[in-house]
Enzyme design. Sequence first.
Site, PDB file in Angstrom:
ATOM      1  N   ASP A   1     -19.826  62.623  66.031  1.00  0.00           N
ATOM      2  CA  ASP A   1     -19.210  62.154  64.713  1.00  0.00           C
ATOM      3  C   ASP A   1     -20.059  61.016  64.064  1.00  0.00           C
ATOM      4  OD1 ASP A   1     -17.588  61.827  62.578  1.00  0.00           O
ATOM      5  OD2 ASP A   1     -15.960  61.034  63.867  1.00  0.00           O
TER       6      ASP A   1
ATOM      7  N   ASP B   1     -20.718  63.489  55.708  1.00  0.00           N
ATOM      8  CA  ASP B   1     -19.702  63.587  56.898  1.00  0.00           C
ATOM      9  C   ASP B   1     -19.953  64.611  57.799  1.00  0.00           C
ATOM     10  OD1 ASP B   1     -17.555  62.629  58.751  1.00  0.00           O
ATOM     11  OD2 ASP B   1     -16.164  63.919  57.587  1.00  0.00           O
TER      12      ASP B   1
END
Length: 490
Positions: free
Chosen positions: A176, A374
């Site tokens: 992430d 992202d």
Amino acid sequence: MLSFGIGKEQTIHVSAAAALPWNQGSAMAAATKLLLLLVCSYHSLLAHARHGPSYKVLATGSLSPDAVCTELKAFPPSSGAGATVPLHHRHGPCSPLPSKEMPSLEEMLRRDRLRAGYIQRMFSGATNGTRDRAQQSEATVRVPTSLGSSLSLDTLEYVITVAFGSPAATQTMLIDTGSDVSWVQCKPCPECHSQVDALFDPSSSSTYSSFSCDSAACAQLGEEGNGCSSSQQCQYIVHYGDRSSATGTYSSDMLTLGSYTISSFQFGCSHAKSGHDDKTDGLMGLGGGPQSLVSQTAGTFGTAFSYCLPPTPASTGFLTLGASSGGGADFVTTPMIRNDRIPAYYQVALEAIVVDGTQLDVPRSVFSGGSLMDSGTVVTWLPPTAYSALSSAFRARMAQYPQAPGRGALDTCFDFSGGGVPSVPPVSLVFAGGAVVKLDVGGIMLDNCLAFTANEDDNSLSIIGNVQQRTFEVLYDVGQSTVGFRAGAC
């Protein structure tokens, strides 16, 4: 054909065929590999053939449950100075996880809306300076890897395999770009979810140590610190958006990444985890804060890292630490923007969108809410004014196909049941500094819908999702404050 442009004059073209491994020994084997590539797309069957100014794309169903892993050739950074590990979609046949069941498109988009909304609210609070302590506590988590009443790490899609300890114990971890604190589940763990690998056993590692409560590493945790154990060991806790958490002892041990070992890597040794059961062993934080993998290994690999998200769940990408600073001639770059109040995130400035060679008539001010790269958000979220213009231009160039009902957050959808191979217009994203990123065909549509959607208002943050990032090496050069894109990297 993939293309990147710099301004209006310089364009780099990379043939899609260059990414396919060709078996010289057997034409039939080669044809089989090519066919497998076509049938194993993520909610769509994609072809890089060109017809006039448009790509061609043929919509189909989800990834076949009996698909096999196709190790398509990846082209990681050529410098050879860093550590590179394979990267897989967690639901695909290349994944080491036992469960290959792909969530429905509607469920995936439901999770995506929650994640995007959480991030946007966090940035809105950080910008306006109006967050109360509860909001600040959520923001400290960096990215809402767990969102909604029944969601947790299910919003993340890509995994890597690393090893902790001496001797090395394999661990399969989600990645992430918006999380800083990394963690794995450790023995003893009576409340942990089941996982693909054995629980990491600190007592079996000769290089493991826990941090004391008065250590600098413990103090650096800030609001992710969770006091002391009875034996004065530093405790950590990471909260997620649904109020689930990972908690345990903040520790250090040897980390093995490919052929490299990193001594004294700091991570959370989790003894309690609630809220998800996806068989992964933990999470690797790639954010910009001090606890992230990138920050901790900067002394060894420098402050640049990159990844390539594979074109389909049935193929392989990579994660590289120590990517060449600045990227090189094959990259187009745009300035990186950081927010000191939310340091985990990597922002860029999206300025325009081009459809089929024509720039949309959208004022640059529409994008003034900012943009974020992202790895965990799926589709790209745009200001309503920009999305409306994109949708209208796209529909106009797809007028030969009947419109279809929307699916979740996606409302620009088409009915391809009439047969033939539909032609889809190319789409480019234009970033500050004149960087024009012409999306791979797989970054334009998701199943039978345009893979973009609208925010609640024009003031909200735009989010560049992982669908649009596929096949590009995305370079995060923190030292040079740039984000780069290289076509056809995987």
